[in-house]
Structure formats: C-alpha cells, structure tokens
Design a protein around this motif. Structure first.
Motif, PDB file in Angstrom:
ATOM      1  N   TYR A   1      81.016   0.701 -24.149  1.00 20.16           N
ATOM      2  CA  TYR A   1      80.840   0.700 -22.666  1.00 20.16           C
ATOM      3  C   TYR A   1      79.972  -0.735 -22.185  1.00 20.16           C
ATOM      4  O   TYR A   1      79.201  -0.853 -22.858  1.00 20.16           O
TER       5      TYR A   1
ATOM      6  N   TRP B   1      77.910  -1.114 -19.313  1.00 23.55           N
ATOM      7  CA  TRP B   1      77.470  -0.321 -18.150  1.00 23.55           C
ATOM      8  C   TRP B   1      76.684  -1.256 -17.257  1.00 23.55           C
ATOM      9  O   TRP B   1      75.929  -2.148 -17.713  1.00 23.55           O
TER      10      TRP B   1
ATOM     11  N   ARG C   1      73.570  -2.579 -19.614  1.00 21.12           N
ATOM     12  CA  ARG C   1      73.704  -2.261 -20.834  1.00 21.12           C
ATOM     13  C   ARG C   1      75.029  -2.526 -21.717  1.00 21.12           C
ATOM     14  O   ARG C   1      75.800  -2.290 -21.260  1.00 21.12           O
TER      15      ARG C   1
ATOM     16  N   ILE D   1      76.830  -1.122 -25.005  1.00 21.90           N
ATOM     17  CA  ILE D   1      76.952   0.274 -25.927  1.00 21.90           C
ATOM     18  C   ILE D   1      77.971  -0.052 -26.961  1.00 21.90           C
ATOM     19  O   ILE D   1      79.021   0.151 -26.573  1.00 21.90           O
TER      20      ILE D   1
ATOM     21  N   LEU E   1      76.773   4.404 -29.633  1.00 21.52           N
ATOM     22  CA  LEU E   1      77.135   5.648 -28.863  1.00 21.52           C
ATOM     23  C   LEU E   1      77.409   6.909 -29.757  1.00 21.52           C
ATOM     24  O   LEU E   1      76.973   8.122 -29.343  1.00 21.52           O
TER      25      LEU E   1
ATOM     26  N   PRO F   1      75.116   5.960 -18.910  1.00 24.81           N
ATOM     27  CA  PRO F   1      76.071   6.176 -20.100  1.00 24.81           C
ATOM     28  C   PRO F   1      75.770   7.485 -20.706  1.00 24.81           C
ATOM     29  O   PRO F   1      76.312   8.127 -21.487  1.00 24.81           O
ATOM     30  N   GLU F   2      74.564   8.273 -20.363  1.00 28.13           N
ATOM     31  CA  GLU F   2      74.185   9.469 -20.866  1.00 28.13           C
ATOM     32  C   GLU F   2      74.908  10.757 -20.367  1.00 28.13           C
ATOM     33  O   GLU F   2      75.121  11.786 -21.069  1.00 28.13           O
TER      34      GLU F   2
ATOM     35  N   MET G   1      81.613   0.638 -17.075  1.00 27.29           N
ATOM     36  CA  MET G   1      81.259   1.693 -16.324  1.00 27.29           C
ATOM     37  C   MET G   1      80.121   1.390 -15.130  1.00 27.29           C
ATOM     38  O   MET G   1      79.252   0.690 -15.742  1.00 27.29           O
TER      39      MET G   1
END
Length: 653
Positions: A98, A100, A108, A110, A115, A145-146, A331
């Motif tokens: 991702y 983000w 970010r 990731i 991940l 992302p969480e 994202m």
C-alpha cells in the motif's frame, strides 16, 4: 413490467482496445469464455487452483441445493496467508503493498513483509482479547492502513469481520453490532474529512451504550485530539496493546465455507440485512476478476480503487483481490476536493498510478468542475480506467476516456453487487470492443439473462429484469440469521434464478445495458422508462454535468418525469435552458420521456459512497415527508432542494 419503450436511447460509438494495450494484455482471445462455457465448474476449479494456495484440495467443486451453494467442498485455505505470507515466502516481501496518503498529507509506504508483521501482531492481540474462530469482530474506522490490517487479522484466526462504514451513525453501528453479536469493536479516535475530524470514538461510544455483546473496544490513535473518552475495562488503545505482541502468528487453515465476513447493505429498514461471504469461493472470484478485468501486471502496475473499505468494493478491490494478486495499491483517506479539486490527479501523478477504478458519480462531479484540474497534472502513467457503483452515462464515459485517459486507456465498466461479492459483467480490456455506457457482456463463468414479468427470456434486443441463472463462487451464502429472508429476497421472484433487482436490456448487438434498480423504472403512459436512460440523455447536453430523475405521480400519465440537474461551470439556469433540455431528451429518447419538470440545483443527495438517493428526490417531488437522511454526505442538500422545488412549483402555479 409494461412493454418496453421502443425508442430507447441508442449508442452507436464503439471503442476497440488500443492495439498497444491489446498486444500485452493477459486476455487477447476468447479462450477463457470458451472454456467456461464448455465446463463452468471445471473452469472455476482451474482458477481456484491457479490463483490460490490450498492447504487441502477440495473434494467437490460445487454442492447446489437451491438457493444454497457450497463451493470447493472439503477444501481448506487461509485468506491472510494467500494475501500475504505466500508472497513474502516467494521473495516479494520488499514489494510495496500500500502507498497510503492521509488527507492532511501524511504518507506511508507499507511493504508486504511489513503488512504481514502488523497483521500477525493484531491477530495475536485479538486472541489475547478472547477472539477465536467463528467469533465476529466489528470494525468502524476511517481509510487508514490499519483497517485492512484488522480485516486480515480476523481472517488469519478465523474470526469473521463486519466492517461498518465510517460515515454511518451511532444507531446504524449499534444495529449492525447487535445483529452480528460482535464481541470486539475496533475503531479510531477520529478520521479526517475535508479538514475536520469525524469523532469516530464518540460515535462508537454512543453505539456501545446498547451493545451488550461487546466486551472490548480497541482504539487506534489517528487524529490525536485530546479528551477521547476511554471506558475502563472495555477500551484499550491500539498502541498500548498491539505493538508488544509477536510479529509471527500461524495462519489457521479454514474450511472453504468458513464465514469470512458480514457486510450490511445500506438503506435497509427494520433489522439490518447482513450479507454472508465465505472463504474459498469468494477469494477465488475476487482474485480472478481483479487479475483479468484490470489486466494486472504486479511487477509494474500501481493500482488505485478510490472506494471505501466500508463498502463491498473496498473489501473485494482494495483488500482481498489486490493483495491475493500481489498488487501495489494506492489507498487514500480523504475526499477528492480537499484541499483542492485536483487531489485525485495529484495522487495519480505522485504515485504513477496505472489503473484507476472509481465511481460514475465522481466522474460526473469531475466533469462539473471542468478540465482545468486534471490538466494541472501529468496523467500519462494511466493505462486502464474502471467504473463501479451504478450505470455510467455515455457522455461521462467519453469524458473519462478523453480527459483522464487521454484517449489511450480502455475503460472497464463493471456491474456487480454486495451480494455477488465480485464483478459479474464487464469488458475484458484487451479483447472487448466497448460501447460507452454499456457493461458489455457477462464475464467467463457467469450466466445472466434478461426476462419479462413472467420470467421468459426477452431475447435480443429486448428489455426487462436482470437475473443470474446459475451459481457463482463469490455469491452470498445467505442473510445472517435469516435463511428464509435470503430465499424471499433474491430467489422467489423468478423460480430457480437470482433476481438482482435491476432492470436491463440487450441491444441489437447483444450488449447488456444496466438500467438501474427496478424501483427506478418510471411508468409513463404505460411505457417503462429507465431513470438511467433519461439521466444519460440529459448529461449528453453540453450544459449538464449531472442529473437525477424520478417519477412523480401524474393524474393523466400515471407518472411524469421529474429531473434534477446540475449545470457545468459556465452555464446559467433559465427557462430557455429548461425548454432546451426537455426537447433534447425528447429528441434522443422520444416524446414520452420528455421531463415534465426540470429543477436546477447545486448538488444532489448522495451517500458518502457517492450514490444518489433517488428515494429522497421522490419524496421531494411528491411533497412527502423526507425519509431517513442519516447516510447522506450532506443532509442539508435535500432540504435545500425541497425548498427550491416547492418555490418553483408555487411559481408555476
């Protein structure tokens, strides 16, 4: 339905795949269709084996006891393993999963390895909170992302997640938690929206005041505002709980029919309708459709689906499909017009997005804003465009193709539903000749028909009701806790066939045109007229950016067409323009479709996902009390429209 209107809005323009795109496309011939037609179950078994890792091979491809299906019976796999571990084990841990971007501008990157570690930590934390196989976990978060981390952590340990869109009210959240009997709620202190904080934890607290099954609430600090209330013994901060857990957690093999998630359809009344999706069939079809509809090349593509994970599009085409296919995805947390109306195009340029999947309502909004915003940015990285959520007007399709895709990008206009789980009708971009506004043809392995009131096929050309005539792997497995409602809602109207609730037509060339919900079909002087077709005719006019149409009770014609129109910049409302638009529709479709009223407005009542709530416009047109407006992005819009509509009606009298 009555006899279909003969002079339907026609579309003669065709757009074949660009030769340079077709030359490297994953699908360049009809082989997939031929294999699927010859042996549908064998076709899906091949996709399951080719696209996924199975801990145990299935014994039977399909058990079908209408209306209940079981796919890949006896097979075992883990969704999180398929989305993460196998890619890391194959040496792709450093690939970005991702890219983000938060609304305030924080960013970010990731990787798949990062991940995986975060998913394992949260999975261990959930186990520490007593969550196990078969439990339900509610998730109420912004686009951070969480959120996919939480979904995958549940899948890793066999708990079913129920993601509730972060724009829903406390009442909606409460009802969904209670229906699912969720034991844990995962939320954020808040989410960013147009520079303001949406107080998610405060809303969650109001919901949890009446959710007796919730034992624990895990809270992610996103916005950092002071004074977030935390209830001792129930509420825990994510940063106090999750980071201390190990970054390894075995992925438990799950039965192919293990419940993966519940997703509640919006706009329901009474008890919420929890759509059930399971593991093996769902992941097979979302992986297949994501790979081939978007012609994914994971080594080079940067893919961006602009939806929210609170809707099925986010589940299937932000989380499960892209990660199963080892995609690098963008994202984004915020709205397309903050801090300015070029935010989407800045993101496309910054990350070199190659595949963009967004909604027709967004495209029409971009049209209204004008071409200056995309022209500020280099969009040459784009090679494929997608559309999702509702039928796209032909002129919006062409604008998208020309001004966003630069005339070089195929467009995949996709039809599917929360209930279908994955895309069902769409072009394959390296093969299909497209018509603007048509979703074209069913995908390989999907069987559809268009039928009349009596369930008889209408033939080509012809219009009626869209039905699905055989089971598909990602189909809903029922409504949570109410199997009879599942049968009555989807399988009782036409015996042995799934009724999607949508109108559709075949044109003379055998292309499918989706006409919107059957509720959005107007009956004028005995003729069925689709709101979609009238809206498309209005948007065809150069002055119109967006339009919504509803039927209004009329003593002579039964119903009359009432139109609500947003003008493009540079055009002004006038009686002359009203007359011009009415004649424009009559010329394109026929005099019977001429709107009786045209009201100019600055906005339309839309949900946060961008869907126009036509039932509220019907309330306005009929002068009824307004229905529930809690899911609107801006509830004030419909009140403003109602005031203007009543004033206009009084002036006309």
């Amino acid at each position: 339905m009555a006899e279909p209107l003969e002079a339907l809005l026609e579309e003669g323009r065709t757009f074949p795949p660009p030769p340079e795109f077709a030359a490297r496309a994953l699908v360049r011939d009809r082989g997939l269709y031929e294999r699927a037609d010859a042996d549908p179950e064998g076709f899906w078994a091949h996709q399951a084996a080719e696209l996924l890792h199975w801990d145990r091979r299935w014994d039977r491809v399909l058990d079908w006891d209408l209306p209940f299906a079981r796919w890949f019976v006896g097979g075992r796999l883990n969704v999180a393993y398929n989305c993460l571990d196998r890619h890391v084990e194959a040496g792709h841990g450093d690939q970005v999963a991702y890219l983000w971007e938060g609304e305030p501008g924080d960013r970010r990157r990731i990787t798949y390895a990062e991940l995986l570690a975060e998913v394992c930590r949260l999975a261990n934390a959930l186990r520490g909170l007593g969550v196990g196989r078969g439990d339900r976990v509610a998730i109420y978060m912004g686009m951070v992302p969480e959120l996919p981390v939480a979904m995958l952590a549940c899948a890793r340990i066999g708990a079913a997640h129920s993601v509730v869109f972060g724009g829903f009210t406390a009442d909606s959240l409460r009802d969904r938690i209670n229906d699912a009997e969720a034991s844990v709620l995962i939320t954020c202190d808040g989410a960013w929206r147009r520079g303001n904080v949406v107080p998610l934890k405060e809303i969650a607290d109001a919901a949890m005041a009446a959710t007796p099954t919730v034992r624990h609430c895990l809270v992610l600090r996103r916005t950092g505002q002071d004074g977030v209330p935390m209830t001792e013994g129930r509420d825990r901060w994510w940063h106090d709980v999750v980071p201390d857990h190990p970054a390894t957690c075995a992925a438990e093999p799950m039965d192919a029919e293990q419940l993966l998630f519940l997703l509640y359809t919006s706009g329901t009344t009474g008890r919420p309708k929890g759509i059930m999706h399971t593991t093996g069939g769902y992941l097979t079809q979302v992986a297949f459709t994501h790979r081939y509809v978007f012609d994914l090349h994971p080594e080079t593509d940067v893919y961006w689906c602009t939806a929210d994970c609170g809707w099925v599009t986010g589940h299937s085409y932000i989380v499960y499909g892209p990660l199963a296919n080892r995609a690098t995805s963008v994202m984004y947390e915020g709205s397309p017009d903050y801090p300015d109306k070029d935010r989407f195009w800045a993101i496309v340029e910054r990350y070199g997005v190659t595949i963009l999947y967004t909604a027709p309502t967004a495209i029409r909004t971009f049209m209204k804003w004008g071409t200056e915003y995309p022209e500020r940015h280099d969009l040459s990285s784009l090679r494929l465009l997608g559309s999702v959520g509702e039928p796209i007007n032909p002129e919006a399709w062409v604008w998208y193709w020309q001004h966003i895709g630069g005339g070089r990008c195929p467009i995949v206009d996709t039809w599917w539903q929360t209930e279908t789980g994955a895309i069902m009708i769409s072009p394959l971009p390296g093969l299909t000749v497209c018509k603007p506004g048509s979703a074209t043809h069913p995908l390989p392995g999907i069987a559809v028909d268009v039928v009349d009131d009596g369930g008889r096929s209408v033939g080509v050309p012809g219009g009626g009701y869209l039905v699905l005539t055989r089971p598909w792997p990602s189909m809903l497995r029922g409504i949570w806790g109410d199997p009879q409602r599942y049968h009555d809602t989807y399988w009782s109207r036409f015996e042995g066939r799934y009724f999607a609730g949508d109108g559709a037509k075949w044109d003379a060339d055998g292309y499918l045109w989706l006409l919107g919900r059957v509720d959005d079909i107007m009956l004028v002087s005995g003729h069925n007229i689709s709101t979609t077709e009238v809206e498309s005719a209005l948007v065809d006019h150069p002055a119109v950016a967006e339009a919504a149409v509803v039927g209004k009770t009329d003593p002579i014609t039964g119903q009359a067409v009432s139109a609500f129109v947003i003008l493009r910049s540079g055009y002004e409302a006038s009686d002359e323009l009203v007359a011009e638009l009415r004649e424009h529709v009559a010329r394109l479709i026929g005099p019977i479709a001429r709107p009786k009223t045209v009201l100019f407005t600055e906005d339309l009542p839309k949900t946060r996902s961008g869907k126009i709530m036509r039932r509220l416009l019907r309330d306005v047109a009929e002068d009824h009390a307004l229905g529930d407006t809690t899911t609107l992005a801006d509830p004030a819009v419909v009140e403003q429209i109602k005031a203007r509509y009543l004033t206009t009606a009084a002036d006309e009298e």
